[in-house]
Design a protein around this motif. Structure first.
Motif, PDB file in Angstrom:
ATOM      1  N   SER A 184      63.433  44.176   0.920  1.00 41.63           N
ATOM      2  CA  SER A 184      61.997  44.185   0.583  1.00 41.63           C
ATOM      3  C   SER A 184      61.225  45.112   1.514  1.00 41.63           C
ATOM      4  CB  SER A 184      61.413  42.766   0.637  1.00 41.63           C
ATOM      5  OG  SER A 184      62.007  41.926  -0.315  1.00 41.63           O
ATOM      6  N   ALA A 185      61.790  46.262   1.774  1.00 40.26           N
ATOM      7  CA  ALA A 185      61.245  47.183   2.768  1.00 40.26           C
ATOM      8  C   ALA A 185      60.017  47.904   2.221  1.00 40.26           C
ATOM      9  CB  ALA A 185      62.309  48.203   3.164  1.00 40.26           C
ATOM     10  N   VAL A 186      58.881  47.661   2.839  1.00 41.95           N
ATOM     11  CA  VAL A 186      57.607  48.215   2.377  1.00 41.95           C
ATOM     12  C   VAL A 186      57.420  49.618   2.975  1.00 41.95           C
ATOM     13  CG1 VAL A 186      56.446  46.074   1.809  1.00 41.95           C
ATOM     14  CG2 VAL A 186      56.524  46.804   4.187  1.00 41.95           C
ATOM     15  N   SER A 264      61.345  31.326  -2.977  1.00 40.09           N
ATOM     16  CA  SER A 264      62.674  31.922  -2.999  1.00 40.09           C
ATOM     17  C   SER A 264      63.440  31.309  -4.160  1.00 40.09           C
ATOM     18  CB  SER A 264      63.409  31.647  -1.685  1.00 40.09           C
ATOM     19  OG  SER A 264      63.880  30.310  -1.657  1.00 40.09           O
ATOM     20  N   PRO A 265      64.621  31.828  -4.489  1.00 37.31           N
ATOM     21  CA  PRO A 265      65.410  31.205  -5.563  1.00 37.31           C
ATOM     22  C   PRO A 265      65.755  29.752  -5.300  1.00 37.31           C
ATOM     23  CG  PRO A 265      66.221  33.420  -5.143  1.00 37.31           C
ATOM     24  CD  PRO A 265      65.227  33.103  -4.047  1.00 37.31           C
ATOM     25  N   THR A 266      65.685  29.321  -4.040  1.00 38.41           N
ATOM     26  CA  THR A 266      65.990  27.925  -3.728  1.00 38.41           C
ATOM     27  C   THR A 266      64.760  27.029  -3.794  1.00 38.41           C
ATOM     28  OG1 THR A 266      65.689  28.330  -1.355  1.00 38.41           O
ATOM     29  CG2 THR A 266      67.918  28.592  -2.232  1.00 38.41           C
ATOM     30  N   SER A 267      63.588  27.612  -4.043  1.00 36.78           N
ATOM     31  CA  SER A 267      62.366  26.805  -4.164  1.00 36.78           C
ATOM     32  C   SER A 267      62.415  25.975  -5.434  1.00 36.78           C
ATOM     33  CB  SER A 267      61.126  27.699  -4.192  1.00 36.78           C
ATOM     34  OG  SER A 267      61.014  28.457  -3.008  1.00 36.78           O
ATOM     35  N   GLY A 268      61.876  24.795  -5.360  1.00 35.18           N
ATOM     36  CA  GLY A 268      61.854  23.936  -6.533  1.00 35.18           C
ATOM     37  C   GLY A 268      60.492  23.330  -6.743  1.00 35.18           C
ATOM     38  N   ARG A 414      73.529  56.219   4.700  1.00 34.71           N
ATOM     39  CA  ARG A 414      74.036  54.859   4.918  1.00 34.71           C
ATOM     40  C   ARG A 414      72.900  53.854   5.119  1.00 34.71           C
ATOM     41  NH1 ARG A 414      76.963  58.492   7.671  1.00 34.71           N
ATOM     42  NH2 ARG A 414      75.774  58.062   9.580  1.00 34.71           N
ATOM     43  N   LEU A 415      71.963  53.889   4.189  1.00 37.11           N
ATOM     44  CA  LEU A 415      70.810  52.977   4.204  1.00 37.11           C
ATOM     45  C   LEU A 415      70.777  52.214   2.889  1.00 37.11           C
ATOM     46  CD1 LEU A 415      68.165  51.870   5.368  1.00 37.11           C
ATOM     47  CD2 LEU A 415      67.009  53.931   4.515  1.00 37.11           C
ATOM     48  N   PHE A 416      70.982  50.910   2.964  1.00 38.59           N
ATOM     49  CA  PHE A 416      71.049  50.048   1.781  1.00 38.59           C
ATOM     50  C   PHE A 416      69.696  49.376   1.578  1.00 38.59           C
ATOM     51  CE2 PHE A 416      71.913  46.330  -0.728  1.00 38.59           C
ATOM     52  CZ  PHE A 416      72.999  46.647  -1.530  1.00 38.59           C
ATOM     53  N   PHE A 417      69.099  49.592   0.400  1.00 37.18           N
ATOM     54  CA  PHE A 417      67.832  48.944   0.057  1.00 37.18           C
ATOM     55  C   PHE A 417      68.100  47.786  -0.899  1.00 37.18           C
ATOM     56  CE2 PHE A 417      65.826  53.110   1.161  1.00 37.18           C
ATOM     57  CZ  PHE A 417      64.866  52.634   2.043  1.00 37.18           C
ATOM     58  N   ALA A 418      67.540  46.611  -0.586  1.00 37.52           N
ATOM     59  CA  ALA A 418      67.651  45.431  -1.450  1.00 37.52           C
ATOM     60  C   ALA A 418      66.250  44.936  -1.780  1.00 37.52           C
ATOM     61  CB  ALA A 418      68.446  44.331  -0.748  1.00 37.52           C
ATOM     62  N   ASN A 419      65.948  44.835  -3.074  1.00 40.84           N
ATOM     63  CA  ASN A 419      64.609  44.412  -3.497  1.00 40.84           C
ATOM     64  C   ASN A 419      64.693  43.316  -4.554  1.00 40.84           C
ATOM     65  OD1 ASN A 419      63.092  46.289  -1.862  1.00 40.84           O
ATOM     66  ND2 ASN A 419      63.825  47.901  -3.215  1.00 40.84           N
ATOM     67  N   GLY A 420      63.536  42.689  -4.827  1.00 43.41           N
ATOM     68  CA  GLY A 420      63.485  41.608  -5.801  1.00 43.41           C
ATOM     69  C   GLY A 420      62.410  41.853  -6.848  1.00 43.41           C
ATOM     70  N   GLN A 421      62.719  41.545  -8.091  1.00 40.27           N
ATOM     71  CA  GLN A 421      61.760  41.725  -9.182  1.00 40.27           C
ATOM     72  C   GLN A 421      60.487  40.917  -8.953  1.00 40.27           C
ATOM     73  OE1 GLN A 421      61.559  43.326 -12.137  1.00 40.27           O
ATOM     74  NE2 GLN A 421      63.555  44.336 -12.300  1.00 40.27           N
ATOM     75  N   ASP A 449      66.748  39.402  -9.227  1.00 39.57           N
ATOM     76  CA  ASP A 449      65.613  38.679  -9.810  1.00 39.57           C
ATOM     77  C   ASP A 449      64.869  37.880  -8.746  1.00 39.57           C
ATOM     78  OD1 ASP A 449      66.269  39.612 -12.314  1.00 39.57           O
ATOM     79  OD2 ASP A 449      67.478  37.860 -12.837  1.00 39.57           O
ATOM     80  N   GLY A 450      65.170  38.113  -7.482  1.00 41.66           N
ATOM     81  CA  GLY A 450      64.642  37.304  -6.402  1.00 41.66           C
ATOM     82  C   GLY A 450      63.213  37.608  -6.028  1.00 41.66           C
ATOM     83  N   PHE A 451      62.791  36.954  -4.951  1.00 40.59           N
ATOM     84  CA  PHE A 451      61.429  37.048  -4.458  1.00 40.59           C
ATOM     85  C   PHE A 451      61.417  37.951  -3.220  1.00 40.59           C
ATOM     86  CE2 PHE A 451      61.783  33.202  -6.939  1.00 40.59           C
ATOM     87  CZ  PHE A 451      60.552  33.077  -7.572  1.00 40.59           C
ATOM     88  N   HIS A 452      60.597  37.609  -2.231  1.00 41.32           N
ATOM     89  CA  HIS A 452      60.450  38.443  -1.044  1.00 41.32           C
ATOM     90  C   HIS A 452      61.574  38.163  -0.057  1.00 41.32           C
ATOM     91  CE1 HIS A 452      58.276  41.090   1.585  1.00 41.32           C
ATOM     92  NE2 HIS A 452      58.111  40.168   2.523  1.00 41.32           N
ATOM     93  N   CYS A 453      62.413  39.164   0.189  1.00 38.78           N
ATOM     94  CA  CYS A 453      63.514  39.066   1.159  1.00 38.78           C
ATOM     95  C   CYS A 453      64.508  37.969   0.801  1.00 38.78           C
ATOM     96  CB  CYS A 453      62.976  38.837   2.572  1.00 38.78           C
ATOM     97  SG  CYS A 453      61.908  40.150   3.188  1.00 38.78           S
TER      98      CYS A 453
END
Length: 494
Positions: A184-186, A264-268, A414-421, A449-453
């Motif tokens: 989630s790199a801004v 997060s995906p674990t939120s309920g 060698r920089l991996f970006f991971a983001n969430g919809q 499909d995740g949230f922030h980080c």
């Protein structure tokens, strides 16, 4: 901001192979960091860090993580394999480090957060901190005095602002950290970042979105009509009768939306954001249709929830004006210069370098936020916070920041970006809707499909297969990149 993750695994900890006892994860270490990297003669300060070598073997990776804009002590869980950091370390016989960012927590060059002290609080100084740490630290582990970046592969990990810092460091100092993982790199600094609320609008329950838009539009229409008694009635309905300025009143409604960032995906059920939507959309045991219940019910329901439930959560014992008002220069939120005041330290970077003011959308654009909330209001608050630094409302120099560190066009090996919809910060990342960035083998971009980080915590991948896919892709890229390091650094290790 990243959510804290305390270490909750049993102590004492043991080395994975030898079984030897390791220090507790909450053991605090100190590094002599330069106050000013352009003037080393100014001296050093004590920068806190936490560290474990549970999976370390000689030649293994050194995984460095900073939580960024907050006290780092509650983040010792990021040393463990409950996170992507620890997974990278475990896979590559590595050690993990959590490093506290300058001017946060107790890692302060000076005993206050005055503007005179904060002159040394810049993105570039933070980048230099990471580099100087990697090049000079003597880690308190066997062989920890011989792990400089040309003798051991360093992997830099971060999320949100610290994710951007990971990318910016890889671009600004490309030869220090062999690989980077940026969640989630801004990377793009934006003054008027109204797009923050757009993923929320798109992914929140449709009925809740419809009713929120109806209410904030009503607030704006009543204010524009000049009917002061009608606006006073709105203030009373929401428990803000003593909040003086209309932009403070309507702007306060953003707080319910900012709760989305904690999901997060674990939120309920029971998460703060969904409690808010339930208050609006559940009536007599029935859920509203996709169009919502409409303005009349939404006003009453939101007003009741905000006044009777949410204000105490948000403000505690403070009255609404003291909590939500932004015009009184004597309030402690502007005058408190004591250390470990993360909000003040963050404001300094916001006001000077990155912006990211989260306000109403442009006209003729759907908006969850009142259009009374505009960047000039945020810039005015920069003067309130730092009157000795700004004689008039500053416009953050986002152009300079983006030019220096690449923004959306950041390029590094060698920089991996991971983001969430579902990340509200998505439009400041390389996955922004309005700026296409190609994914490459050297700079892969993966989106869940995740949230922030969300992808930083392995638990999210257990419940969300799209997050798991990102995590596994990252681990494979790191494995290959670290094999490459061994091949290219064989002579140096001998």
């Amino acid at each position: 901001m990243l959510l804290p993750l305390h270490a909750i695994l049993p102590e004492p900890r043991e080395h994975a192979r030898t079984g030897s006892t390791l220090p507790p994860l909450n053991t605090t270490y100190y590094f002599d960091q330069l106050i000013d990297h352009t003037n080393p003669g100014l001296g050093t300060f004590k920068q806190r860090y936490w560290h474990t070598w549970e999976f370390y073997e000689p030649g293994g990776a050194i995984v460095l993580f900073t939580p960024g804009e907050g006290n780092a002590q509650p983040y010792t869980g990021y040393l463990t394999n409950a996170t992507i950091n620890g997974q990278i370390a475990q896979q590559n016989n590595g050690a993990t480090i959590v490093l506290e960012h300058r001017f946060y927590g107790l890692s302060n060059p000076y005993p206050d957060l005055s503007a005179a002290s904060l002159k040394y609080h810049t993105i570039q100084q933070a980048i230099e901190d990471l580099v100087y740490f990697a090049e000079n630290v003597k880690l308190p582990m066997p062989g920890g005095d011989d792990v400089v970046p040309d003798k051991a592969p360093w992997v830099l990990v971060g999320g949100s602002y610290s994710g951007a810092l990971t990318g910016w460091t890889k671009i600004n100092k490309p030869d220090i950290f062999w690989a980077g993982y940026a969640s989630s790199a801004v990377v793009e600094s934006i003054t008027d970042f109204w797009q923050y609320f757009d993923p929320i609008r798109k992914f929140m329950p449709r009925n809740c979105s419809a009713d929120v838009q109806a209410v904030v539009q009503h607030f704006d229409q009543v204010y524009a009509s000049g009917n002061k008694s009608a606006f006073t009635a709105l203030k009373d309905l929401f428990g803000m009768s003593n909040v003086v300025h209309p932009d403070d009143v309507s702007g306060a409604l953003r707080n319910n939306l900012w709760d989305w960032q904690s999901l997060s995906p674990t939120s309920g059920p029971g998460s703060q954001f969904f409690n808010f939507c339930d208050a609006l959309e559940v009536k007599e045991g029935k859920n509203a249709p996709a169009s919502g219940w409409g303005l009349d019910h939404a006003l009453t329901a939101w007003g009741s929830y905000f006044k009777n439930t949410y204000l105490s959560i948000l403000c505690g014992e403070q009255d609404a004006e003291s909590c939500l008002g932004t015009y009184n220069a004597t309030q402690s939120q502007w005058t408190d210069t004591s250390v470990d005041n993360a909000n003040r330290s963050w404001y300094w970077i916001v006001c000077n370098e990155v912006g990211w003011f989260q306000d109403g959308a442009p006209k003729r654009t759907p908006s969850l936020v009142s259009r009374l909330a505009q960047p000039n209001g945020d810039e005015r608050q920069c003067v309130m916070m730092f009157p000795e630094a700004f004689s008039s409302a500053p416009v953050p120099n986002v152009g300079k920041t983006n030019k220096a560190y690449g923004g959306w066009n950041a390029q590094a090996k060698r920089l991996f970006f991971a983001n969430g919809q579902r990340d509200p910060w998505r439009d400041a990342t390389v996955s922004a809707d309005q700026h296409w960035v190609p994914s490459t083998l050297n700079q892969p971009i993966f989106e869940s499909d995740g949230f922030h980080c969300s992808d930083l915590r392995m638990a999210a991948g257990v419940v969300d297969t799209t997050v798991n896919k990102v995590q596994q892709a990252a681990l494979e890229h790191m494995r290959l990149w670290l094999v490459e390091w061994k091949l290219t650094h064989h002579d140096k290790r001998d």
